[in-house]
Design an enzyme around this catalytic site. Structure first.
Site, mmCIF file in Angstrom:
data_model
loop_
_atom_site.group_PDB
_atom_site.id
_atom_site.type_symbol
_atom_site.label_atom_id
_atom_site.label_comp_id
_atom_site.label_asym_id
_atom_site.label_seq_id
_atom_site.Cartn_x
_atom_site.Cartn_y
_atom_site.Cartn_z
ATOM 1 N N CYS A 116 0.819 -1.222 0.000
ATOM 2 C CA CYS A 116 0.000 0.000 0.000
ATOM 3 C C CYS A 116 0.847 1.265 0.000
ATOM 4 C CB CYS A 116 -0.944 -0.009 1.194
ATOM 5 S SG CYS A 116 -2.078 -1.397 1.138
ATOM 6 N N HIS A 254 -3.311 7.333 2.436
ATOM 7 C CA HIS A 254 -3.740 6.030 1.934
ATOM 8 C C HIS A 254 -5.070 5.692 2.597
ATOM 9 C CE1 HIS A 254 -4.074 1.886 1.024
ATOM 10 N NE2 HIS A 254 -3.666 1.444 2.203
ATOM 11 N N ASN A 284 -10.143 0.096 0.166
ATOM 12 C CA ASN A 284 -8.680 0.159 0.149
ATOM 13 C C ASN A 284 -8.193 -0.345 -1.211
ATOM 14 O OD1 ASN A 284 -5.944 -0.221 0.443
ATOM 15 N ND2 ASN A 284 -6.081 -1.188 2.471
HETATM 16 O O1 UT7 Z 1 -3.597 -1.038 3.676
HETATM 17 C C1 UT7 Z 1 -2.629 -1.761 4.372
HETATM 18 C C2 UT7 Z 1 -2.700 -1.503 5.804
HETATM 19 N N1 UT7 Z 1 -3.966 -1.965 6.303
HETATM 20 C C3 UT7 Z 1 -4.463 -1.463 7.359
HETATM 21 O O2 UT7 Z 1 -3.890 -0.542 7.905
HETATM 22 C C4 UT7 Z 1 -5.731 -2.056 7.870
HETATM 23 C C5 UT7 Z 1 -5.566 -2.330 9.290
HETATM 24 N N2 UT7 Z 1 -6.665 -2.998 9.971
HETATM 25 C C6 UT7 Z 1 -7.947 -2.592 10.019
HETATM 26 O O3 UT7 Z 1 -8.376 -1.714 9.306
HETATM 27 C C7 UT7 Z 1 -8.798 -3.214 11.091
HETATM 28 O O4 UT7 Z 1 -7.976 -3.937 11.974
HETATM 29 C C8 UT7 Z 1 -9.918 -4.163 10.558
HETATM 30 C C9 UT7 Z 1 -11.004 -3.343 9.877
HETATM 31 C C10 UT7 Z 1 -9.326 -5.169 9.598
HETATM 32 C C11 UT7 Z 1 -10.552 -4.895 11.716
HETATM 33 O O5 UT7 Z 1 -11.052 -3.973 12.684
HETATM 34 P P1 UT7 Z 1 -10.675 -4.136 14.238
HETATM 35 O O6 UT7 Z 1 -11.384 -3.073 14.931
HETATM 36 O O7 UT7 Z 1 -9.169 -4.175 14.341
HETATM 37 O O8 UT7 Z 1 -11.319 -5.519 14.588
HETATM 38 P P2 UT7 Z 1 -10.648 -6.857 15.165
HETATM 39 O O9 UT7 Z 1 -9.764 -7.494 14.140
HETATM 40 O O10 UT7 Z 1 -10.034 -6.543 16.504
HETATM 41 O O11 UT7 Z 1 -11.911 -7.753 15.381
HETATM 42 C C12 UT7 Z 1 -12.961 -7.374 16.291
HETATM 43 C C13 UT7 Z 1 -14.096 -8.352 16.122
HETATM 44 C C14 UT7 Z 1 -13.654 -9.808 16.127
HETATM 45 O O12 UT7 Z 1 -14.653 -10.579 16.804
HETATM 46 P P3 UT7 Z 1 -14.468 -11.002 18.336
HETATM 47 O O13 UT7 Z 1 -13.200 -11.799 18.385
HETATM 48 O O14 UT7 Z 1 -14.371 -9.715 19.098
HETATM 49 O O15 UT7 Z 1 -15.699 -11.790 18.612
HETATM 50 C C15 UT7 Z 1 -13.660 -10.206 14.685
HETATM 51 O O16 UT7 Z 1 -13.860 -11.573 14.475
HETATM 52 O O17 UT7 Z 1 -14.731 -8.146 14.855
HETATM 53 C C16 UT7 Z 1 -14.829 -9.418 14.162
HETATM 54 N N3 UT7 Z 1 -14.795 -9.163 12.736
HETATM 55 C C17 UT7 Z 1 -15.892 -8.908 12.011
HETATM 56 N N4 UT7 Z 1 -17.196 -8.849 12.345
HETATM 57 C C18 UT7 Z 1 -18.076 -8.572 11.357
HETATM 58 C C19 UT7 Z 1 -13.704 -9.107 11.918
HETATM 59 N N5 UT7 Z 1 -14.094 -8.822 10.670
HETATM 60 C C20 UT7 Z 1 -15.433 -8.711 10.700
HETATM 61 C C21 UT7 Z 1 -16.397 -8.430 9.721
HETATM 62 N N6 UT7 Z 1 -17.706 -8.365 10.093
HETATM 63 N N7 UT7 Z 1 -16.082 -8.203 8.425
#
Ligand code: UT7
Length: 330
Positions: A116, A254, A284
């Site tokens: 990215c 980005h 993204n």
């Molecule tokens: O471009 C390159 C660089 N990329 C980035 O900088 C992206 C970085 N990451 C992110 O944008 C975020 O970490 C995400 C959007 C991918 C995830 O958001 P988060 O707030 O970090 O969520 P998390 O991974 O801590 O997950 C929280 C909860 C989990 O459930 P439990 O374990 O709390 O029950 C996940 O399983 O959200 C769940 N989850 C979802 N729920 C519904 C993860 N993806 C989804 C989804 N829909 N699509």
């Protein structure tokens, strides 16, 4: 002898027609429009048609950028493509394929692989070529057909990414008021496993099985590090150029996650009208996201000659970077 600077004199972008909405994703994985909107800011992404690869998207953006530069394709003496979803697995480079499509021969072309952050790495490379006198007119393209590497059963990644391309022309100038002021690129290879796509010589595609060529991401760890690293990085590039955030006309980050953008914007105490957002419509688009966002500004007549843009990006590698760019186009 006059100083030689690199100037970004034009911009272009292309988004494929097909849309993938949050409602579509609700039917594919266990997710909701509400979760995606709240956690990422994304509503829709564009997806390349079956017959469109990264070079095809990049070609559309490049044609526009070259036409707007007032140059001819034959004036381009270096093609740099930033992509993590190139047409072929390592050979030929997508830059070579794109140069062929543009009909420009007997010039160097190569890909920059910095995920990215690729567009900022590409701009840094093009600037260095121009300032050293090794090139005069550089085409820098960020293009992604990353949907081809999505696992549409992995809800933590597939909801984020979309396809698209952006391109710019950099040219040599002695006019500092239209020059790229500074580019700062960095990375940390000890964290290579935060974002990966298998299929290379570690686990060749032919092995398939346990290592399918899908994008995998340690999302939460990447998120936290992106906020911390980018906040420090933009403060540093402004400080080393004796600038404050008030001098920034447009902050063009980005577009990975609205929450990351907002956090970095708060660090710099930026006003909403300084921040360029396209994430809601495009998601993204990796290396394409910054030039696509610059193009949005340009096409909405908000980008003027001499405007100071602050770019920043973070991605697989890990890689990151920021750039201060005075727009040199009209
Ligand atoms: O471009 C390159 C660089 N990329 C980035 O900088 C992206 C970085 N990451 C992110 O944008 C975020 O970490 C995400 C959007 C991918 C995830 O958001 P988060 O707030 O970090 O969520 P998390 O991974 O801590 O997950 C929280 C909860 C989990 O459930 P439990 O374990 O709390 O029950 C996940 O399983 O959200 C769940 N989850 C979802 N729920 C519904 C993860 N993806 C989804 C989804 N829909 N699509």
């Amino acid at each position: 002898m006059k100083s030689l600077f690199a100037s970004m004199i034009s911009i272009g972008a292309y988004a494929p027609k097909k849309l993938l909405t949050n409602a579509d994703l609700e039917t594919m994985v266990d997710t909701t429009d509400e979760w995606i909107t709240k956690r990422t800011g994304i509503k829709t992404r564009h997806i390349a048609a079956d017959d469109q690869a990264a070079s095809d998207l990049g070609y559309e953006a490049a044609k526009l950028a070259i036409a707007r530069s007032g140059l001819l394709p034959s004036d381009i003496d270096l093609v740099i493509v930033a992509t993590l979803s190139g047409d072929y697995l390592f050979m030929p480079s997508t830059a070579a394929v794109l140069a062929g499509k543009l009909g420009v021969r007997n010039i160097p072309s190569f890909d920059v692989l910095a995920a990215c952050s690729g567009f900022i790495y590409g701009v840094a490379t093009g600037k260095a070529f121009i300032e050293s006198g090794m090139a005069s007119n550089v085409l820098v393209v960020g293009t992604e057909a990353s949907s081809r590497f999505m696992d549409y059963t992995d809800r933590s990644v597939c909801i984020l990414f979309g396809d698209g391309a952006g391109a710019c022309v950099l040219t040599a100038t002695d006019d500092e008021s239209k020059a790229i002021v500074d580019v700062k690129i960095s990375g940390d290879g000890t964290l290579w496993d935060y974002l990966t796509i298998e299929g290379g010589s570690r686990h060749p595609v032919r092995e398939g099985g346990e290592h399918p060529p899908f994008m995998r991401m340690k999302g939460n760890e990447t998120f936290k590090l992106a906020v911390k690293t980018l906040s420090a990085d933009v403060v540093e590039i402004l400080a080393r150029n004796n600038l404050t955030s008030e001098a920034i006309t447009h902050f063009i980050p980005h577009q990975a996650n609205l929450r990351i953008i907002k956090a970095v914007g708060e660090t710099l105490k930026l006003r909403d009208d300084q921040i360029v957002l396209t994430i809601e419509r495009f998601g993204n688009t990796s290396a394409a996201s910054i030039p696509m966002a610059i193009n949005e500004l340009y096409e909405s007549h908000k980008l003027k000659t001499g405007d100071l843009m602050l770019l920043d990006a973070f991605g697989g590698g890990l890689t990151w970077g920021s750039a201060l760019v005075r727009f040199g186009g009209k």
